[in-house]
Design a protein around this motif. Sequence first.
Motif, PDB file in Angstrom:
ATOM      1  N   ARG A   1      27.960 -26.556  -7.607  1.00 41.34           N
ATOM      2  CA  ARG A   1      28.904 -27.661  -6.810  1.00 41.34           C
ATOM      3  C   ARG A   1      30.094 -27.890  -7.502  1.00 41.34           C
ATOM      4  O   ARG A   1      31.186 -28.021  -6.728  1.00 41.34           O
ATOM      5  CB  ARG A   1      27.976 -28.855  -6.774  1.00 41.34           C
TER       6      ARG A   1
ATOM      7  N   CYS B   1      33.928 -27.608  -5.996  1.00 39.38           N
ATOM      8  CA  CYS B   1      34.769 -28.635  -6.035  1.00 39.38           C
ATOM      9  C   CYS B   1      36.122 -28.247  -6.599  1.00 39.38           C
ATOM     10  O   CYS B   1      37.330 -28.644  -6.118  1.00 39.38           O
ATOM     11  CB  CYS B   1      34.332 -29.656  -6.578  1.00 39.38           C
TER      12      CYS B   1
ATOM     13  N   SER C   1      39.883 -28.058  -4.633  1.00 39.03           N
ATOM     14  CA  SER C   1      40.963 -28.979  -4.940  1.00 39.03           C
ATOM     15  C   SER C   1      42.098 -27.941  -5.062  1.00 39.03           C
ATOM     16  O   SER C   1      43.311 -28.270  -4.805  1.00 39.03           O
ATOM     17  CB  SER C   1      40.656 -29.416  -6.334  1.00 39.03           C
TER      18      SER C   1
END
Length: 425
Positions: free
Chosen positions: A50, A54, A58
């Motif tokens: 996870r 992320c 980003s």
Amino acid sequence: MATAKMVVLLPGQSISHLTPMMEFAEVCLRRGLAVTVVVPDPTLTAPPFRSAICRYASRLPSLAVHSLPPPPPPTHLGAVHPFIRMQAAFRSQAPSLRDFLRGLPAVHALVADMFAVDALDVAAEVGVPGHLFYCTGANNLAVFLQLPSFCSRSGGDLKDLGDAPVSFPGVRTMPASHLVDGVLDSGTELYAKTSVYCVGPLIAEGETEEERHPCLPWLDAQPEHSVVFICFGSRCTVSLEQISEMAKGLEKSGHRFLWVLRAPPSFAAATGEPDAALSLLPEGFLARTADRGLVVTASWVPQVDVLRHASTGAFLTHCGWNSTLEAVVTGMPMVCWPLEAEQWMNKVYIVEEMKVGIEVRGYKPGELVTADNVDATVRSIMDMESEGRRTVIERALAVKESAAAAWKEDGSSCAAFTEFVKQME
């Protein structure tokens, strides 16, 4: 303005498979394609997975991420090979993947992890070109493509060949025991399940200055090419006894080291403390080596930044393909210590074909490497007077240039990617 062609990516659920596919996503975005990454429901994935998603979301604002709903609970899996379990997980996602693809206005290609073979059936069902993303070396792919015919000719199990040499067209001869364990025995479940675009190397970029990992300032303070970097990837570990022997060998060698230390899963689960692995080191080891060594117990380090750092002089690696590529593109000599899967095959390519590394002395699968052999190996790769070391470094730099050339405008990977995009037209 024409609408960008859409590529849907279905990555594997381990960091070693996720990272190169996310780098492929970035290549697609740079070439003007729209990209959606399809991942399992977040409750079904590990925290490092996870976190990696992320980080990429980003870094790549135009990257779309879609979570598939939880599949029905698995049934009748029992104690099966991890690869079979992984394929079962992908198979359970097929209905949700099919619904998602049908709900998009247009999809021009589906690229799925090498173990998600059922995704190709889904792609065919919805009329989308399907591709498998094979995230290890082309040599390994050549072996696996030829295994069915090889095994039919051999008339027996590969495990019966032991260390006898086996040969496949286009691939360097290697001991039969170096093949992936799941294909050695025809009685296993894995054995029965066994147009290519070569678009590598695909490796993660380094950290930004604001995100510098604590190991990098430590490297800043070390002399040039003086540090042995020891890391067995995001998942592999060695035994408690082997950790002790490694520590004794590193101390005896007198050389500087940066060691990413991970405890065996059973020990880590029992303690639950991130720094508990330090208790596995010999008493007083950290104090005695404090002026020349750093032991890191974090689950992740910026490996590319470490390999590119001027203070790093060699990389002791498990020979996972991501780590191998990262060493290749940074021109870093390797010390090979394979542990599982195709890593023994990769060791053959590193040492005998590319000639950019050496083997750990005294190493045989499943056997303990003594402190004396760890010491001797470190000395041989770090001795600046060694003719062998100079040869390995020169070869590593030559292979680095070759890898860089692949992504130049007229390079092989650039041409292969262009062909990949053409097939969507």
